[in-house]
Scaffold this motif. Structure first.
Motif, PDB file in Angstrom:
ATOM      1  N   THR A 106       7.441 -13.798 -25.394  1.00 35.66           N
ATOM      2  CA  THR A 106       7.214 -14.413 -24.093  1.00 35.66           C
ATOM      3  C   THR A 106       6.828 -13.353 -23.071  1.00 35.66           C
ATOM      4  OG1 THR A 106       8.862 -16.106 -24.593  1.00 35.66           O
ATOM      5  CG2 THR A 106       8.254 -15.819 -22.273  1.00 35.66           C
ATOM      6  N   ASN A 107       5.863 -13.679 -22.227  1.00 34.76           N
ATOM      7  CA  ASN A 107       5.404 -12.715 -21.234  1.00 34.76           C
ATOM      8  C   ASN A 107       6.514 -12.361 -20.253  1.00 34.76           C
ATOM      9  OD1 ASN A 107       2.860 -12.706 -22.343  1.00 34.76           O
ATOM     10  ND2 ASN A 107       2.010 -14.169 -20.890  1.00 34.76           N
ATOM     11  N   LEU A 108       6.607 -11.098 -19.927  1.00 34.34           N
ATOM     12  CA  LEU A 108       7.558 -10.629 -18.932  1.00 34.34           C
ATOM     13  C   LEU A 108       6.996 -10.836 -17.533  1.00 34.34           C
ATOM     14  CD1 LEU A 108       8.565  -7.282 -20.670  1.00 34.34           C
ATOM     15  CD2 LEU A 108      10.028  -9.284 -20.383  1.00 34.34           C
ATOM     16  N   PRO A 109       7.863 -10.910 -16.514  1.00 33.29           N
ATOM     17  CA  PRO A 109       7.364 -11.041 -15.138  1.00 33.29           C
ATOM     18  C   PRO A 109       6.530  -9.824 -14.745  1.00 33.29           C
ATOM     19  CG  PRO A 109       9.711 -11.561 -15.267  1.00 33.29           C
ATOM     20  CD  PRO A 109       9.330 -10.961 -16.578  1.00 33.29           C
ATOM     21  N   ASN A 110       5.645 -10.016 -13.775  1.00 33.47           N
ATOM     22  CA  ASN A 110       4.813  -8.925 -13.295  1.00 33.47           C
ATOM     23  C   ASN A 110       5.641  -7.894 -12.533  1.00 33.47           C
ATOM     24  OD1 ASN A 110       2.625 -10.208 -14.378  1.00 33.47           O
ATOM     25  ND2 ASN A 110       1.811 -10.942 -12.432  1.00 33.47           N
ATOM     26  N   LEU A 111       5.148  -6.675 -12.533  1.00 30.50           N
ATOM     27  CA  LEU A 111       5.700  -5.617 -11.704  1.00 30.50           C
ATOM     28  C   LEU A 111       4.863  -5.511 -10.433  1.00 30.50           C
ATOM     29  CD1 LEU A 111       6.004  -2.901 -14.505  1.00 30.50           C
ATOM     30  CD2 LEU A 111       7.814  -4.429 -13.722  1.00 30.50           C
ATOM     31  N   SER A 112       5.483  -5.118  -9.336  1.00 25.97           N
ATOM     32  CA  SER A 112       4.727  -4.965  -8.098  1.00 25.97           C
ATOM     33  C   SER A 112       5.412  -3.978  -7.178  1.00 25.97           C
ATOM     34  CB  SER A 112       4.563  -6.313  -7.383  1.00 25.97           C
ATOM     35  OG  SER A 112       5.819  -6.802  -6.942  1.00 25.97           O
ATOM     36  N   ALA A 113       4.621  -3.357  -6.322  1.00 28.23           N
ATOM     37  CA  ALA A 113       5.153  -2.426  -5.334  1.00 28.23           C
ATOM     38  C   ALA A 113       4.148  -2.295  -4.201  1.00 28.23           C
ATOM     39  CB  ALA A 113       5.422  -1.053  -5.955  1.00 28.23           C
ATOM     40  N   THR A 114       4.656  -2.119  -2.995  1.00 30.67           N
ATOM     41  CA  THR A 114       3.807  -1.903  -1.826  1.00 30.67           C
ATOM     42  C   THR A 114       4.356  -0.737  -1.005  1.00 30.67           C
ATOM     43  OG1 THR A 114       5.050  -3.507  -0.497  1.00 30.67           O
ATOM     44  CG2 THR A 114       3.111  -4.321  -1.680  1.00 30.67           C
ATOM     45  N   LEU A 115       3.447  -0.005  -0.412  1.00 34.42           N
ATOM     46  CA  LEU A 115       3.819   1.107   0.459  1.00 34.42           C
ATOM     47  C   LEU A 115       2.996   1.016   1.730  1.00 34.42           C
ATOM     48  CD1 LEU A 115       5.210   3.862   1.050  1.00 34.42           C
ATOM     49  CD2 LEU A 115       3.237   4.947  -0.053  1.00 34.42           C
ATOM     50  N   THR A 116       3.665   1.011   2.872  1.00 31.33           N
ATOM     51  CA  THR A 116       2.996   1.009   4.168  1.00 31.33           C
ATOM     52  C   THR A 116       3.461   2.229   4.949  1.00 31.33           C
ATOM     53  OG1 THR A 116       2.958  -1.404   4.188  1.00 31.33           O
ATOM     54  CG2 THR A 116       2.566  -0.284   6.281  1.00 31.33           C
ATOM     55  N   GLY A 117       2.513   3.010   5.450  1.00 32.91           N
ATOM     56  CA  GLY A 117       2.864   4.218   6.179  1.00 32.91           C
ATOM     57  C   GLY A 117       2.049   4.361   7.454  1.00 32.91           C
ATOM     58  N   VAL A 118       2.715   4.766   8.531  1.00 28.20           N
ATOM     59  CA  VAL A 118       2.066   5.009   9.817  1.00 28.20           C
ATOM     60  C   VAL A 118       2.531   6.358  10.336  1.00 28.20           C
ATOM     61  CG1 VAL A 118       1.711   4.193  12.174  1.00 28.20           C
ATOM     62  CG2 VAL A 118       2.029   2.538  10.331  1.00 28.20           C
ATOM     63  N   GLY A 119       1.598   7.160  10.803  1.00 24.76           N
ATOM     64  CA  GLY A 119       1.958   8.472  11.308  1.00 24.76           C
ATOM     65  C   GLY A 119       1.176   8.849  12.556  1.00 24.76           C
ATOM     66  N   VAL A 120       1.807   9.607  13.436  1.00 28.10           N
ATOM     67  CA  VAL A 120       1.144  10.150  14.623  1.00 28.10           C
ATOM     68  C   VAL A 120       1.533  11.622  14.743  1.00 28.10           C
ATOM     69  CG1 VAL A 120       1.004   7.967  15.880  1.00 28.10           C
ATOM     70  CG2 VAL A 120       3.053   9.386  16.106  1.00 28.10           C
ATOM     71  N   HIS A 121       0.644  12.420  15.307  1.00 27.88           N
ATOM     72  CA  HIS A 121       0.952  13.835  15.476  1.00 27.88           C
ATOM     73  C   HIS A 121       0.163  14.393  16.660  1.00 27.88           C
ATOM     74  CE1 HIS A 121      -2.805  14.188  13.127  1.00 27.88           C
ATOM     75  NE2 HIS A 121      -2.961  15.316  13.816  1.00 27.88           N
ATOM     76  N   GLY A 122       0.645  15.487  17.174  1.00 27.88           N
ATOM     77  CA  GLY A 122      -0.031  16.190  18.246  1.00 27.88           C
ATOM     78  C   GLY A 122       0.095  17.682  18.051  1.00 27.88           C
ATOM     79  N   VAL A 123      -0.976  18.414  18.343  1.00 31.14           N
ATOM     80  CA  VAL A 123      -0.992  19.872  18.227  1.00 31.14           C
ATOM     81  C   VAL A 123      -1.301  20.446  19.606  1.00 31.14           C
ATOM     82  CG1 VAL A 123      -2.035  21.880  17.130  1.00 31.14           C
ATOM     83  CG2 VAL A 123      -1.750  19.753  15.827  1.00 31.14           C
ATOM     84  N   TYR A 124      -0.342  21.222  20.143  1.00 39.69           N
ATOM     85  CA  TYR A 124      -0.494  21.797  21.480  1.00 39.69           C
ATOM     86  C   TYR A 124      -0.594  23.319  21.359  1.00 39.69           C
ATOM     87  CZ  TYR A 124       0.331  22.707  26.436  1.00 39.69           C
ATOM     88  OH  TYR A 124       0.213  23.109  27.747  1.00 39.69           O
ATOM     89  N   ARG A 125      -1.645  23.881  21.920  1.00 36.55           N
ATOM     90  CA  ARG A 125      -1.863  25.319  21.841  1.00 36.55           C
ATOM     91  C   ARG A 125      -1.133  26.018  22.981  1.00 36.55           C
ATOM     92  NH1 ARG A 125      -6.235  22.682  20.188  1.00 36.55           N
ATOM     93  NH2 ARG A 125      -7.237  23.295  18.225  1.00 36.55           N
ATOM     94  N   LEU A 126      -0.088  26.751  22.651  1.00 34.67           N
ATOM     95  CA  LEU A 126       0.666  27.494  23.646  1.00 34.67           C
ATOM     96  C   LEU A 126      -0.087  28.752  24.078  1.00 34.67           C
ATOM     97  CD1 LEU A 126       4.140  27.205  21.904  1.00 34.67           C
ATOM     98  CD2 LEU A 126       3.296  25.828  23.812  1.00 34.67           C
ATOM     99  N   LYS A 127      -0.723  29.404  23.087  1.00 32.53           N
ATOM    100  CA  LYS A 127      -1.558  30.573  23.340  1.00 32.53           C
ATOM    101  C   LYS A 127      -2.762  30.489  22.404  1.00 32.53           C
ATOM    102  CE  LYS A 127       2.343  33.575  24.589  1.00 32.53           C
ATOM    103  NZ  LYS A 127       3.057  34.858  24.276  1.00 32.53           N
ATOM    104  N   ASP A 128      -3.635  31.472  22.495  1.00 27.90           N
ATOM    105  CA  ASP A 128      -4.813  31.467  21.627  1.00 27.90           C
ATOM    106  C   ASP A 128      -4.434  31.519  20.152  1.00 27.90           C
ATOM    107  OD1 ASP A 128      -6.433  31.345  23.818  1.00 27.90           O
ATOM    108  OD2 ASP A 128      -6.856  33.509  23.879  1.00 27.90           O
ATOM    109  N   ASN A 129      -3.339  32.217  19.848  1.00 25.23           N
ATOM    110  CA  ASN A 129      -2.937  32.378  18.455  1.00 25.23           C
ATOM    111  C   ASN A 129      -1.613  31.698  18.128  1.00 25.23           C
ATOM    112  OD1 ASN A 129      -1.430  34.111  20.013  1.00 25.23           O
ATOM    113  ND2 ASN A 129      -1.431  35.775  18.508  1.00 25.23           N
TER     114      ASN A 129
END
Length: 229
Positions: free
Chosen positions: A153-176
């Motif tokens: 007999t067939n087994l039930p299906n497998l399933s998975a979902t992944l949802t990702g949200v990201g934000v970032h900021g890069v602030y230059r304190l000095k030239d280096n």
């Protein structure tokens, strides 16, 4: 080997992952730039694996992977990216049980198919030229899988979902010297008959304590980058 096989166990089950494999693979890649602001990339790969020397373990496998990538530049300060990934894999394998099937009897046969679809978006904005860059990204992945045993007999299906949200900021304190702040949220859900038991009508299966997966993750990062001159 100091390992002593159990009564009725087929020794070939212990080395199926070391089988000789013949792989045929073909694919192509296409890069287009219809305009100065838009670029498009497409690549497709097909593979076929053959385990002709194996009595047990994997017998054959085949898969297709396709990727589409888009990048668009609105102006010198704002750009966006998008991508889609499609990965499909099918395989056949043979096995032998310890007590249900005698070691010298016919093996059980099974096939499985897996499909993963991933969609992602990204946005980058130069909020303050040479001072502050801001970015955001969104990803959604959907996986489905099915296992079939010949004559069962067939087994039930497998399933998975992944949802990702990201934000970032890069602030230059000095030239280096710059500082990066980031936040990411991910939600992962999976449905597995081996873990849900009676929910999917496989109540007699022992799960060995494994629990269904339904989790959320929050990640905050702070980092400094220094460039030596």
């Amino acid at each position: 080997s100091p390992y002593t096989p159990l009564s009725g166990e087929n020794n070939l089950m212990r080395v199926h992952n070391l089988a000789d494999r013949d792989r045929n693979k073909a694919g192509f890649e296409l890069m287009l730039s219809p305009t100065d602001k838009l670029s498009l990339g497409i690549d497709v790969e097909y593979l076929n694996d053959d385990y002709s020397d194996m009595y047990l373990g994997l017998q054959q496998a085949r898969g297709v992977t396709a990727n589409v990538n888009l990048a668009y530049t609105f102006n010198e300060r704002l750009s966006a990216t998008a991508y889609y990934n499609h990965e499909q894999l099918e395989s056949e394998q043979a096995g032998s049980g310890w007590t249900v099937v005698p070691a010298d009897g016919e093996p059980w046969l099974a096939s499985d198919s897996n499909l993963t679809k991933t969609l992602g978006f990204g946005l980058n904005w130069v909020a303050i030229p040479k001072k502050l860059d801001v970015g955001a990204d969104l990803v959604f992945a959907d996986y489905t899988g099915k296992i079939q045993y010949v004559g069962a007999t067939n087994l039930p299906n497998l399933s998975a979902t992944l949802t990702g949200v990201g934000v970032h900021g890069v602030y230059r304190l000095k030239d280096n010297l710059s500082m990066r702040l980031g936040y990411r949220y991910e939600r992962y859900e999976a449905a597995d008959w081996a873990k849900y038991g009676a929910v999917n009508a496989v109540s007699t299966l022992l799960s060995l304590g494994a629990a269904p997966v339904n989790e959320e993750t929050h990640l905050v990062t702070v980092s400094l980058r220094y460039v030596f001159k």
